[in-house]
Design an enzyme around this catalytic site. Structure first.
Site, PDB file in Angstrom:
ATOM      1  N   GLY A 261      41.137  40.507  42.163  1.00  0.00           N
ATOM      2  CA  GLY A 261      39.988  40.883  41.351  1.00  0.00           C
ATOM      3  C   GLY A 261      38.705  40.830  42.160  1.00  0.00           C
ATOM      4  CB  SER A 262      35.205  40.921  41.069  1.00  0.00           C
ATOM      5  OG  SER A 262      35.029  39.727  40.323  1.00  0.00           O
ATOM      6  CB  THR A 263      33.915  38.908  45.876  1.00  0.00           C
ATOM      7  OG1 THR A 263      34.683  39.754  46.743  1.00  0.00           O
ATOM      8  CG2 THR A 263      33.387  37.739  46.679  1.00  0.00           C
TER       9      THR A 263
ATOM     10  N   GLY B  74      36.593  35.512  42.008  1.00  0.00           N
ATOM     11  CA  GLY B  74      37.318  34.692  42.969  1.00  0.00           C
ATOM     12  C   GLY B  74      36.579  33.408  43.292  1.00  0.00           C
TER      13      GLY B  74
ATOM     14  CD  GLU C  71      44.499  43.165  47.380  1.00  0.00           C
ATOM     15  OE1 GLU C  71      44.129  44.316  47.114  1.00  0.00           O
ATOM     16  OE2 GLU C  71      45.697  42.830  47.476  1.00  0.00           O
TER      17      GLU C  71
ATOM     18  CB  CYS D  36      40.530  46.422  46.347  1.00  0.00           C
ATOM     19  SG  CYS D  36      40.586  45.473  44.831  1.00  0.00           S
TER      20      CYS D  36
END
Length: 481
Positions: A228-230, A233, A250, A285
């Site tokens: 998913g998104s940073t 994360g 990831e 991504c």
């Protein structure tokens, strides 16, 4: 009619039982937002605790099972999964927004993952002898209860690439699908779960904040696999810091494609570049999200890419002739629309293309036309942000040194591509790019499912693998005698 679908709508799976939730919310079709595809359960923290208890019980016996048994069960499950692919393609299209071709490919890749990971397990799991004066072996054992938190953009592949090796490695798994498109993945995991002991595979759905927090802070969970998104994360890392866990992530990407001065901008290059940008409406991504082109090639590239974008057929992916569908959800739609509007207000030029298959119904879905942005600055939001939509800024450079500097000017480092007629120059260029993988004259994915290369910087936490991600879900330990 999708035969398996009613068994998962509004339900969740714990310890082999599909439980009807007291509270649910609708899953809508992003191409036609008035259409309700099904329901997703809104699980509670108590439900998560119940799932963890079930997984922990199952782990004690499943972790001791023979690897041949695990592989055999997975192979049989793969046969059943393959048998329901065709009938479930429309379900994935309706809840996710992908076009038919992309959806079917995603589902078939799940079958490939099941078969290839099973084959890899039998070889990779064997003890590895380290040469030396002392007899030392590297041996494997499962890590424990594993949480897999899945994304909405490619829910099938990105879930299967984690759930399947986790189960094969001997772990018990709890899956948290994305709320906006959980039905396909739950339908397929229903079949997978039926081939394994109760509690080996559990599914909880609902609020990302509530469910994610409960999973990440539970000390009984030993591994978290997240895509998913940073920003999400980072939240997971903070939540998981209360107890030491294995974290496999990831995260976001802002992939640069660098078009060198000697690149031949023929139809093949433009087609590959277009696909690298617009695959899944840019909601990938590892899609191209920035283009840097040598100043002498700029006008030619803009004109040819503009022409290519004009003929992209955009609409409801359930129609066979549609090439690009909508964005998956309103939040992402609003975000991408805002990026385009702010770029234009900042002085950039917006070039929108595409053919609207259903102009009258355009406003009924989360559709955004394939869009080129020119005249943006390197420091602008549209260049520095991961757009995650069918939008591409194009910038120029004077020499290779400047191109490398611009491409590396990002907090992300997932993928990159170099486009050149000279492979030696391209390789030298690639060696200087801060990316987990670099493609030459293409911007795609690794076709070999054994391979998975990590992103650099804020694009992920992992390491190179050649074993279908099995090593992320197993501990390696030394044994000496």
């Amino acid at each position: 009619m999708i035969s398996t679908y009613p068994y998962v709508s509004g339900k969740y799976l714990i310890d082999g039982e599909w439980i009807q939730a007291q509270q649910t919310t609708n899953v809508i079709n992003p191409a036609l937002t008035s259409e309700v595809v099904g329901e997703v359960a809104l699980c509670t923290k108590a439900d998560v605790d119940h799932a963890v208890e079930a997984a922990e019980r199952a782990f004690h016996s499943w972790s001791k099972s023979d690897i041949s048994e695990r592989a055999s069960k997975m192979k049989v499950a793969a046969i059943e999964i393959r048998a329901i692919v065709e009938e479930n393609v429309p379900l994935l299209v309706r809840e996710n927004g992908k076009v038919l071709v992309e959806a079917k490919k995603d589902l078939l890749r799940c079958v490939d993952i099941m078969n290839e990971a099973s084959d890899e397990l039998l070889e990779w799991w064997q003890p590895e002898v380290i040469p030396g004066n002392q007899k030392v072996q590297i041996r494997r054992r499962p890590k424990g209860v594993t949480a897999v938190i899945s994304p909405w953009n490619s829910p099938m592949i990105l879930t299967f690439k984690r759930v399947i090796p986790a189960i094969l490695a001997g772990n018990a798994v709890i899956v948290k699908p994305a709320t906006s498109c959980p039905l396909s993945i739950m339908t397929f995991l229903k079949t997978v779960a039926s081939h394994f002991p109760k509690g080996v595979l559990n599914i909880v759905t609902g609020s990302g904040g509530l469910i994610g927090e409960a999973l990440c802070t539970d000390s009984r969970i030993r591994t978290i696999a997240f895509v998913g998104s940073t920003e999400t994360g980072k939240e997971i890392m903070r939540a998981a810091s209360s107890n030491v866990k294995n974290i496999y992530m990831e995260l976001g990407g802002n992939d640069a494609a660098i078009i060198l001065e000697d690149a031949n901008l023929d139809d093949e290059l433009i087609t590959r570049l277009r696909f690298g940008i617009l695959r899944a409406a840019g909601q990938v991504c590892s899609a191209v999200k920035r283009i840097y082109v040598h100043e002498d090639k700029y006008d030619e590239l803009v004109q040819k890419l503009k022409k290519a974008f004009q003929y992209i057929r955009v609409g409801n992916g359930i129609q066979p002739d549609v090439e690009m569908g909508p964005l998956n959800n309103k939040a992402q739609y609003d975000f991408v629309k805002g990026l385009i509007e702010r770029a234009e207000k900042g002085g950039a030029t917006v070039i929108a293309g595409g053919i609207q298959i259903d102009p009258e119904g355009w406003e009924d879905g989360y559709f955004i036309a394939p869009t080129i942005i020119t005249g943006a600055e390197q420091s602008s939001e549209i260049v520095q942000t991961e757009q995650f939509g069918p939008v591409i800024p194009i910038l120029t450079f004077k020499n290779n040194e400047e191109a490398i500097r611009l491409a590396n000017d990002s907090i992300f480092g997932l993928r990159a591509s170099v486009w050149s007629e000279n492979e030696e120059v391209a390789i030298e260029f690639a060696d200087q790019l801060e990316a987990g993988a670099v493609f030459i004259n293409n911007h795609t994915v690794f076709q070999d499912l054994h391979l998975d290369f990590p992103g650099l910087k804020e694009s992920g936490i992992s390491r190179e693998t050649r074993h279908c991600s099995l090593e992320f879900f197993a501990d390696s330990y030394g044994f000496a005698n």
